[in-house]
Every structure is written in C-alpha cells, then in structure tokens.
Enzyme design. Structure first.
Site, PDB file in Angstrom:
ATOM      1  N   GLY A 147      73.204  16.122  88.687  1.00 17.77           N
ATOM      2  CA  GLY A 147      71.449  16.131  89.138  1.00 17.77           C
ATOM      3  C   GLY A 147      70.563  16.507  88.136  1.00 17.77           C
ATOM      4  O   GLY A 147      70.904  17.774  87.274  1.00 17.77           O
ATOM      5  N   ASP A 175      62.014  11.346  93.652  1.00 18.65           N
ATOM      6  CA  ASP A 175      63.668  10.984  93.582  1.00 18.65           C
ATOM      7  C   ASP A 175      64.034  11.615  95.102  1.00 18.65           C
ATOM      8  O   ASP A 175      64.306  12.869  95.190  1.00 18.65           O
ATOM      9  CB  ASP A 175      64.208  11.804  92.438  1.00 18.65           C
ATOM     10  CG  ASP A 175      65.947  11.228  92.474  1.00 18.65           C
ATOM     11  OD1 ASP A 175      66.240  10.921  93.440  1.00 18.65           O
ATOM     12  OD2 ASP A 175      66.418  11.627  91.565  1.00 18.65           O
ATOM     13  N   ASP A 208      63.404  11.417  87.910  1.00 20.90           N
ATOM     14  CA  ASP A 208      64.390  12.597  87.726  1.00 20.90           C
ATOM     15  C   ASP A 208      63.731  13.897  86.830  1.00 20.90           C
ATOM     16  O   ASP A 208      64.100  14.768  87.097  1.00 20.90           O
ATOM     17  CB  ASP A 208      65.542  11.997  87.084  1.00 20.90           C
ATOM     18  CG  ASP A 208      66.439  11.013  87.736  1.00 20.90           C
ATOM     19  OD1 ASP A 208      66.997  11.528  88.817  1.00 20.90           O
ATOM     20  OD2 ASP A 208      66.578   9.964  87.103  1.00 20.90           O
ATOM     21  N   ASP A 255      68.333  13.457  94.459  1.00 25.87           N
ATOM     22  CA  ASP A 255      69.130  13.522  92.992  1.00 25.87           C
ATOM     23  C   ASP A 255      70.574  14.086  93.048  1.00 25.87           C
ATOM     24  O   ASP A 255      70.437  15.334  93.636  1.00 25.87           O
ATOM     25  CB  ASP A 255      67.976  14.379  92.218  1.00 25.87           C
ATOM     26  CG  ASP A 255      68.527  14.522  90.845  1.00 25.87           C
ATOM     27  OD1 ASP A 255      68.665  13.394  89.988  1.00 25.87           O
ATOM     28  OD2 ASP A 255      68.482  15.585  90.080  1.00 25.87           O
ATOM     29  N   LYS A 275      70.200  20.705  87.339  1.00 29.71           N
ATOM     30  CA  LYS A 275      70.293  21.498  86.037  1.00 29.71           C
ATOM     31  C   LYS A 275      68.984  22.175  85.519  1.00 29.71           C
ATOM     32  O   LYS A 275      69.055  23.235  84.792  1.00 29.71           O
ATOM     33  CB  LYS A 275      70.449  20.171  84.811  1.00 29.71           C
ATOM     34  CG  LYS A 275      71.897  19.711  84.970  1.00 29.71           C
ATOM     35  CD  LYS A 275      72.445  18.742  83.966  1.00 29.71           C
ATOM     36  CE  LYS A 275      72.487  17.220  84.178  1.00 29.71           C
ATOM     37  NZ  LYS A 275      73.310  16.891  85.367  1.00 29.71           N
ATOM     38  N   THR A 281      73.162  12.019  93.803  1.00 28.35           N
ATOM     39  CA  THR A 281      73.615  11.016  95.042  1.00 28.35           C
ATOM     40  C   THR A 281      75.265  10.980  94.963  1.00 28.35           C
ATOM     41  O   THR A 281      75.860  11.188  95.759  1.00 28.35           O
ATOM     42  CB  THR A 281      73.258   9.714  95.197  1.00 28.35           C
ATOM     43  OG1 THR A 281      71.701   9.751  95.207  1.00 28.35           O
ATOM     44  CG2 THR A 281      73.643   8.906  96.181  1.00 28.35           C
ATOM     45  N   THR A 307      75.700  16.318  82.022  1.00 26.71           N
ATOM     46  CA  THR A 307      75.863  15.411  83.251  1.00 26.71           C
ATOM     47  C   THR A 307      77.719  15.527  83.358  1.00 26.71           C
ATOM     48  O   THR A 307      78.322  15.806  82.557  1.00 26.71           O
ATOM     49  CB  THR A 307      75.639  14.053  82.878  1.00 26.71           C
ATOM     50  OG1 THR A 307      76.273  13.196  84.000  1.00 26.71           O
ATOM     51  CG2 THR A 307      76.578  13.555  81.487  1.00 26.71           C
ATOM     52  N   ASP A 355      69.265   8.929 101.075  1.00 23.68           N
ATOM     53  CA  ASP A 355      68.284   8.267  99.883  1.00 23.68           C
ATOM     54  C   ASP A 355      67.238   7.729 100.522  1.00 23.68           C
ATOM     55  O   ASP A 355      66.075   7.768 100.318  1.00 23.68           O
ATOM     56  CB  ASP A 355      69.000   7.682  98.669  1.00 23.68           C
ATOM     57  CG  ASP A 355      70.211   8.281  98.014  1.00 23.68           C
ATOM     58  OD1 ASP A 355      70.069   8.561  96.973  1.00 23.68           O
ATOM     59  OD2 ASP A 355      71.223   8.839  98.518  1.00 23.68           O
ATOM     60  N   HIS A 374      77.937  10.901  84.138  1.00 28.69           N
ATOM     61  CA  HIS A 374      77.394   9.826  83.466  1.00 28.69           C
ATOM     62  C   HIS A 374      77.519  10.202  81.826  1.00 28.69           C
ATOM     63  O   HIS A 374      76.711   9.910  81.063  1.00 28.69           O
ATOM     64  CB  HIS A 374      75.961   9.508  83.544  1.00 28.69           C
ATOM     65  CG  HIS A 374      75.480   9.182  85.051  1.00 28.69           C
ATOM     66  ND1 HIS A 374      75.138   9.866  85.923  1.00 28.69           N
ATOM     67  CD2 HIS A 374      75.958   8.015  85.724  1.00 28.69           C
ATOM     68  CE1 HIS A 374      75.044   9.330  87.126  1.00 28.69           C
ATOM     69  NE2 HIS A 374      75.349   8.234  86.902  1.00 28.69           N
ATOM     70  N   GLU A 413      62.281   6.114  93.777  1.00 28.77           N
ATOM     71  CA  GLU A 413      63.465   5.546  92.969  1.00 28.77           C
ATOM     72  C   GLU A 413      64.122   4.191  93.965  1.00 28.77           C
ATOM     73  O   GLU A 413      64.392   3.292  93.292  1.00 28.77           O
ATOM     74  CB  GLU A 413      64.607   6.498  92.989  1.00 28.77           C
ATOM     75  CG  GLU A 413      65.917   5.959  92.365  1.00 28.77           C
ATOM     76  CD  GLU A 413      67.129   6.876  92.248  1.00 28.77           C
ATOM     77  OE1 GLU A 413      67.028   8.267  92.618  1.00 28.77           O
ATOM     78  OE2 GLU A 413      68.079   6.543  91.695  1.00 28.77           O
TER      79      GLU A 413
HETATM   80  P1  AMP Z   1      73.416  13.213  86.024  1.00 32.27           P
HETATM   81  O1  AMP Z   1      73.128  14.372  85.134  1.00 32.27           O
HETATM   82  O2  AMP Z   1      74.621  12.381  85.495  1.00 32.27           O
HETATM   83  O3  AMP Z   1      73.511  13.672  87.425  1.00 32.27           O
HETATM   84  O4  AMP Z   1      72.085  12.363  86.008  1.00 32.27           O
HETATM   85  C1  AMP Z   1      70.822  13.002  86.464  1.00 32.27           C
HETATM   86  C2  AMP Z   1      70.032  11.842  87.042  1.00 32.27           C
HETATM   87  O5  AMP Z   1      70.000  10.485  86.242  1.00 32.27           O
HETATM   88  C3  AMP Z   1      70.668  11.353  88.259  1.00 32.27           C
HETATM   89  O6  AMP Z   1      69.679  10.918  89.076  1.00 32.27           O
HETATM   90  C4  AMP Z   1      71.365  10.223  87.818  1.00 32.27           C
HETATM   91  O7  AMP Z   1      71.568   9.020  88.801  1.00 32.27           O
HETATM   92  C5  AMP Z   1      70.711   9.507  86.717  1.00 32.27           C
HETATM   93  N1  AMP Z   1      71.561   8.933  85.589  1.00 32.27           N
HETATM   94  C6  AMP Z   1      71.965   9.699  84.463  1.00 32.27           C
HETATM   95  N2  AMP Z   1      72.671   8.492  83.699  1.00 32.27           N
HETATM   96  C7  AMP Z   1      72.632   7.352  84.609  1.00 32.27           C
HETATM   97  C8  AMP Z   1      73.341   6.181  84.417  1.00 32.27           C
HETATM   98  N3  AMP Z   1      74.199   5.774  83.378  1.00 32.27           N
HETATM   99  N4  AMP Z   1      73.335   5.242  85.618  1.00 32.27           N
HETATM  100  C9  AMP Z   1      72.488   5.473  86.513  1.00 32.27           C
HETATM  101  N5  AMP Z   1      71.742   6.708  86.738  1.00 32.27           N
HETATM  102  C10 AMP Z   1      72.107   7.734  85.781  1.00 32.27           C
HETATM  103 MG    MG Z   2      68.016  11.133  90.024  1.00 31.35          MG
HETATM  104 MG    MG Z   3      68.264   9.711  93.356  1.00 31.58          MG
END
Ligand code: AMP
Ligand code: MG
Ligand code: MG
Length: 329
Positions: free
Chosen positions: A241, A138, A268, A141, A245, A143, A216, A72, A219, A95
């Site tokens: 990511g 980003d 993102d 994306d 998606k 991580t 997700t 990153d 998250h 980011e």
């Molecule tokens: P994900 O679908 O969970 O991979 O999220 C897509 C993007 O949004 C990634 O960059 C995640 O790091 C960020 N993201 C989503 N929800 C959160 C969260 N609660 N805290 C930190 N980053 C998040």
């Molecule tokens: Mg991201």
């Molecule tokens: Mg990132």
C-alpha cells in the site's frame, strides 16, 4: 474510471440551487474534506464487513498481483456516489472500472465531520469552485495484502486536487489497532490540508541518523532493489500500500518511501502526498518531479515514487543515474 456519470437526480431546481450555493461558498474545500472524512469512515466499515462476511469476490485485473475484491467495488461506489450527491460538479476519478449503476442508499454516507468544519480554509483555497476540483479515489489500497490477511496494510484513499496539485487528503485505515486486542478501537481516519496540517495521528520522525526504507512487498523488481541498495539503508521494510507507507513516514517507522518502478497510479499518491506535504514532507517521482493531478493526466506514475518526511534531498541524491534513465516520466 470517471465516477461522475452516476444515476443521480441532478436536474431538479433545488439541486441546481444547492450546487450553486456550494460552488460559491468560500469554504467549499473544508466542506468537501469534512464530507470525505465521513465517507472514508463508512468505507472502512464496508471493508471490514466484506472481510467478516467471508466472500471477498476476488477478480484478477491485469494479473495475479493486480486484484479487485467486493470491498474495492462497494467502497468505490460508496465514495463516488456519496460525494457526487453532495458535490455534483466535482470530477471524481476512481481506480476501479465499474458499470454505471444505481447505488443502494445503505452505501451512502452523507454526514460531515464537524471538527474539520471548525478549521478555517487557507485563503489561497477559499474561492475554489466545485468544477475546479478533481478527486482521486483508491477505494482499497493494498488489495493484495487484504486478500492475504495483512489487514493493517490496507487503506482507503481520497485525494483532493486543485490546479493540478494535491491540496488535501483523507486516509482511512480500517484495521488500525487490530493486533491490539479486543478492547482496542478498530480503524482510524487521518486527514490533512496544505496550509492547515494533518490530523488523526501523532507526528513522529524516524530515528535520527538511520536510513529506514519502506517499499513494496508484492511489486518488487531489480530496479526497485538497485535503487534501495544505492541508498545503503540500515533497514528495509517491505509492506503493502502507498497509503500505508506514507503513514509509516509520518509516524516515524520509516525515513523514506522508495519505489523505482511504474505501477503506482494517481489515486495511490494524491491523498498520501497531500497529507505528507501538509506536515512538511515531500513526495515526487524518482526524478524529483512533482506529480500533476488534472483530470486528463496519465493515471500511471511511470517514473516511480520517492517520498520522505525529512531529508528528502539526501534520498534524492542517492538515486543512481541508471535508475533515473530507466524510468521515463
Ligand atoms: P505496493 O507498494 O506494491 O503495495 O503498491 C502501491 C500501490 O501501487 C498499490 O495500489 C498497488 O496496487 C499499485 N502498484 C504498484 N505496482 C504495481 C504493479 N506492478 N501492478 C499493479 N499495481 C501496482
Ligand atoms: Mg492502490
Ligand atoms: Mg486500490
């Protein structure tokens, strides 16, 4: 983090002159996208190199589900410095919160895609000036998935905004094809511009009549799941990511991206949104409001994300009022 305060030699007469020529050039946007393409390819190489070197240098940002790795950090330095060197008047927002320091030459990518330069800039963007553009970066994306070895979830996102709108994007997927065997070419770069289209993949719609939701994996929340349940999907795919998606939507592996939660940020959504819109899809918050990408906008997409290549209105119509009321823009 605002990335434009880098140690670059900007004050010389020749740099100022070069900047002026670029700023007044009619196809600045195409030059920027062509450069972002090269920068994104370099980023993909850095992501792979950090993983093969074996020390990810993981740091927790706000918690265990919000990580930063050496990839990153290095990729953000690479992208921001490379673009700032060629386009010194851009606003670049990345980011990662990194100390401002000299970036090694080996991290720079100063080439450009000749193929992209062959495309004519859409007339509505031909007069854009460098200082009117905001680039949302980003560097990695997905991580969390990168640290868990789910390598094809990972993307590098470079979004280009003008007038508050996402108008172009570049996505590198460093581990595209990594499960295809030794002879497969690893990694790919997808790019798109509103009014031109999107390239570097084969556009495909999800199977007709099926509601396949991508969301997700790391998250999730009750609200996210309530919203998905209200759609009554045939299938739910949980992957990491935002970039990944959107790739699923444009390659027909999913019909809608549903994330009824805060958490996604402007870096993102900017590049994925531009690419999805360039092929006729739609990405908004859960209320159907378009995202704004001016330099002073709030980073958090507090009211979630809803996206589809086709039938966006159907998915939007299924979002329950209770979910909308819980997510304030
Ligand atoms: P994900 O679908 O969970 O991979 O999220 C897509 C993007 O949004 C990634 O960059 C995640 O790091 C960020 N993201 C989503 N929800 C959160 C969260 N609660 N805290 C930190 N980053 C998040
Ligand atoms: Mg991201
Ligand atoms: Mg990132």
């Amino acid at each position: 983090m605002l990335c434009t305060s880098l140690h670059l030699l900007r004050s010389s007469w020749s740099n100022q002159r070069a900047a002026f020529i670029m700023a007044s050039s009619p196809d600045l946007l195409m030059k920027l996208v062509a450069s972002a393409y090269s920068v994104a390819e370099k980023a993909g190489t850095i992501v792979r190199n950090v993983m093969s070197a074996g020390d990810l240098g993981i740091v927790e940002k706000t918690g265990a589900n919000d990580l930063q790795t050496a990839a990153d950090r290095l990729v953000q330095q690479s992208i921001c410095s490379s673009l700032a060197k060629k386009f010194p008047k851009l606003t670049i927002i990345g980011e990662e919160d990194l100390p401002s320091e000299e970036v090694e030459d080996s991290l720079l990518a100063l080439g450009q895609s000749e193929d992209i330069l062959k495309h004519t800039c859409p007339s509505q963007y031909s007069g854009i000036k460098e200082e009117e553009i905001v680039v949302w970066v980003d560097p990695l994306d997905g991580t969390k998935e990168y640290t868990e070895g789910l390598l094809d979830h990972v993307t590098v996102l470079i979004g280009i905004a003008y007038g508050g709108k996402a108008i172009a994007g570049v996505i590198n997927q460093p581990y595209y094809n990594y499960q295809a065997g030794n002879n497969a070419v690893l990694g790919r770069t997808i790019w798109g511009v509103l009014g031109i289209g999107a390239f570097g993949f084969e556009l495909k719609e999800a199977p007709a009549g099926q509601h396949i939701i991508t969301t997700t994996r790391s998250h999730s929340s009750k609200l996210v799941n309530d919203c998905i349940a209200a759609i009554n999907p045939d299938k739910v795919v949980r992957v990491g990511g935002a970039g990944n998606k959107i790739i699923q939507l444009i390659e027909g592996q999913a019909s809608a991206y549903v994330f009824a939660s805060p958490g996604c940020k402007k870096w993102d959504t900017c590049a994925p949104e531009a690419i999805l819109h360039a092929v006729g899809g739609q990405l908004t918050d859960i209320h159907g409001n378009p995202f704004q990408y001016q330099k002073d906008v709030k980073h958090m997409n507090s009211a979630g994300v809803l996206a589809a290549l086709r039938n966006f209105d159907y998915y939007f119509s299924r979002v329950p009022d209770s979910v909308k009321q819980a997510l304030v823009p």
